[in-house]
Write a protein that holds these residues in place. Structure first.
Motif, PDB file in Angstrom:
ATOM      1  N   UNK A 138      50.979  25.657  36.852  1.00 16.79           N
ATOM      2  CA  UNK A 138      51.314  26.442  35.657  1.00 16.79           C
ATOM      3  C   UNK A 138      51.856  27.827  36.015  1.00 16.79           C
ATOM      4  N   UNK A 139      51.921  28.118  37.321  1.00 18.04           N
ATOM      5  CA  UNK A 139      52.411  29.416  37.807  1.00 18.04           C
ATOM      6  C   UNK A 139      51.560  30.579  37.299  1.00 18.04           C
ATOM      7  N   UNK A 140      50.275  30.311  37.113  1.00 19.45           N
ATOM      8  CA  UNK A 140      49.327  31.337  36.676  1.00 19.45           C
ATOM      9  C   UNK A 140      48.549  31.810  37.907  1.00 19.45           C
ATOM     10  N   UNK A 141      49.179  32.693  38.681  1.00 25.91           N
ATOM     11  CA  UNK A 141      48.592  33.148  39.940  1.00 25.91           C
ATOM     12  C   UNK A 141      47.301  33.912  39.722  1.00 25.91           C
ATOM     13  N   UNK A 142      47.233  34.693  38.661  1.00 21.05           N
ATOM     14  CA  UNK A 142      46.031  35.487  38.403  1.00 21.05           C
ATOM     15  C   UNK A 142      44.813  34.585  38.202  1.00 21.05           C
ATOM     16  N   UNK A 143      44.976  33.544  37.382  1.00 21.74           N
ATOM     17  CA  UNK A 143      43.843  32.644  37.134  1.00 21.74           C
ATOM     18  C   UNK A 143      43.517  31.856  38.399  1.00 21.74           C
ATOM     19  N   UNK A 144      44.524  31.452  39.150  1.00 26.15           N
ATOM     20  CA  UNK A 144      44.307  30.759  40.418  1.00 26.15           C
ATOM     21  C   UNK A 144      43.421  31.590  41.342  1.00 26.15           C
ATOM     22  N   UNK A 145      43.736  32.868  41.492  1.00 22.05           N
ATOM     23  CA  UNK A 145      42.987  33.719  42.416  1.00 22.05           C
ATOM     24  C   UNK A 145      41.569  33.970  41.922  1.00 22.05           C
ATOM     25  N   UNK A 146      41.393  34.088  40.622  1.00 21.19           N
ATOM     26  CA  UNK A 146      40.050  34.279  40.074  1.00 21.19           C
ATOM     27  C   UNK A 146      39.143  33.102  40.422  1.00 21.19           C
ATOM     28  N   UNK A 147      39.667  31.922  40.229  1.00 20.65           N
ATOM     29  CA  UNK A 147      38.887  30.709  40.491  1.00 20.65           C
ATOM     30  C   UNK A 147      38.650  30.539  41.981  1.00 20.65           C
ATOM     31  N   UNK A 148      39.666  30.776  42.787  1.00 19.00           N
ATOM     32  CA  UNK A 148      39.523  30.634  44.239  1.00 19.00           C
ATOM     33  C   UNK A 148      38.487  31.612  44.778  1.00 19.00           C
ATOM     34  N   UNK A 149      38.526  32.844  44.324  1.00 19.08           N
ATOM     35  CA  UNK A 149      37.562  33.840  44.793  1.00 19.08           C
ATOM     36  C   UNK A 149      36.136  33.429  44.446  1.00 19.08           C
ATOM     37  N   UNK A 150      35.955  32.905  43.242  1.00 20.90           N
ATOM     38  CA  UNK A 150      34.617  32.495  42.819  1.00 20.90           C
ATOM     39  C   UNK A 150      34.112  31.336  43.671  1.00 20.90           C
ATOM     40  N   UNK A 151      34.980  30.364  43.952  1.00 18.35           N
ATOM     41  CA  UNK A 151      34.568  29.199  44.737  1.00 18.35           C
ATOM     42  C   UNK A 151      34.353  29.545  46.198  1.00 18.35           C
ATOM     43  N   UNK A 152      35.222  30.384  46.766  1.00 19.12           N
ATOM     44  CA  UNK A 152      35.121  30.720  48.183  1.00 19.12           C
ATOM     45  C   UNK A 152      33.901  31.572  48.490  1.00 19.12           C
ATOM     46  N   UNK A 153      33.267  32.133  47.474  1.00 20.45           N
ATOM     47  CA  UNK A 153      32.017  32.866  47.681  1.00 20.45           C
ATOM     48  C   UNK A 153      30.917  31.951  48.208  1.00 20.45           C
TER      49      UNK A 153
END
Length: 250
Positions: A191-206
């Motif tokens: 969806x080219x929604x980089x902001x939401x992608x990074x939010x989710x990735x940061x939460x999971x990578x924790x």
């Protein structure tokens, strides 16, 4: 300490397991221009074409058999893709017809009253596996059913940017399912929604430990590791999300 030998799901019908063999074969055949083990692959495709209409135990190895939507979808795409490699017209048409019939079944039976992909016909529950449908090229990322599905997942299954799956057998609320969380992140790349992608990735990578290993699940509130660790399924989903994101930079 109790020891389990074997897997309690070894006698279950899981349409996705058969389908994934076909998908793997398709990738190997295309990459290496080979048809090794085609007779076995054909038998699996024939079985899937003949038995897709049966209830199975689903991707999560549920004890309750249902017409799980994800099982039908992966069966449809695997038959479609493997049919492209068949050199026998009758065989090719049989597999394509089964794929088409499955798609019709999903469209007619596997949507909630809101128009999202249901976990199975007749339920309002939505499972995070449905966000794989556009990733698998079964449907466009902005298809109305997909847009409604992500809306429901964000509303009902998301906590602190982490996503739960829907389990029929499990009473109560399990932890965030990290593989599914990475699937959602991968969807947002489409969806080219980089902001939401990074939010989710940061939460999971924790939930990655000091040696780079991740558990099956995590507690969105306490950060506690839950389920099996390490979990290859989670790492494979992480790799898929990162590859798709990196490809957007090209």
């Amino acid at each position: 300490m109790p020891i389990r030998i074997g897997n309690n799901a070894n006698s279950q019908l899981q349409l996705d397991a058969i389908s994934n063999v076909l998908l793997a074969a398709k990738v190997i055949y295309n990459k290496f221009d080979t048809r090794e083990h085609w007779q076995l692959v054909s038998k699996l495709a024939n079985y899937l074409a003949a038995h897709w209409h049966e209830k199975d135990h689903g991707i999560w190895e549920e004890t309750q058999k249902q017409h799980y939507t994800v099982s039908k979808v992966v069966a449809s795409i695997s038959l479609k893709y493997i049919a492209e490699l068949s050199e026998e017209q009758e065989q090719k048409e049989r597999w394509e017809q089964a794929s088409f019939e499955i798609r019709n079944f999903v469209q007619q039976n596997c949507l909630t009253s809101e128009g999202a992909y249901a976990a199975f016909p007749g339920t309002e529950a939505v499972d995070v596996s449905a966000i794989l449908f556009p990733i698998w090229a079964y449907v466009d990322a902005d298809d109305p059913a997909v847009l409604k599905t992500i809306e429901v997942l964000e509303r009902d299954y998301c906590q602190h940017n982490l996503f739960r799956r829907h389990l029929v057998d499990y009473e109560g609320e399990e932890g965030a399912f990290l593989a599914g969380t990475f699937w959602v992140a991968q969807y947002y790349v489409m969806r080219k929604n980089t902001e939401r992608f990074k939010q989710i990735m940061d939460a999971a990578l924790a939930f990655m430990n000091d040696v780079g290993l991740m558990p099956e699940e995590g507690d969105p509130v306490t950060g506690e590791f839950l389920g099996n660790i390490p979990q290859t399924f989670v790492h494979a989903s992480l790799v898929g999300a990162v590859i798709d994101y990196e490809n957007t930079k090209d």
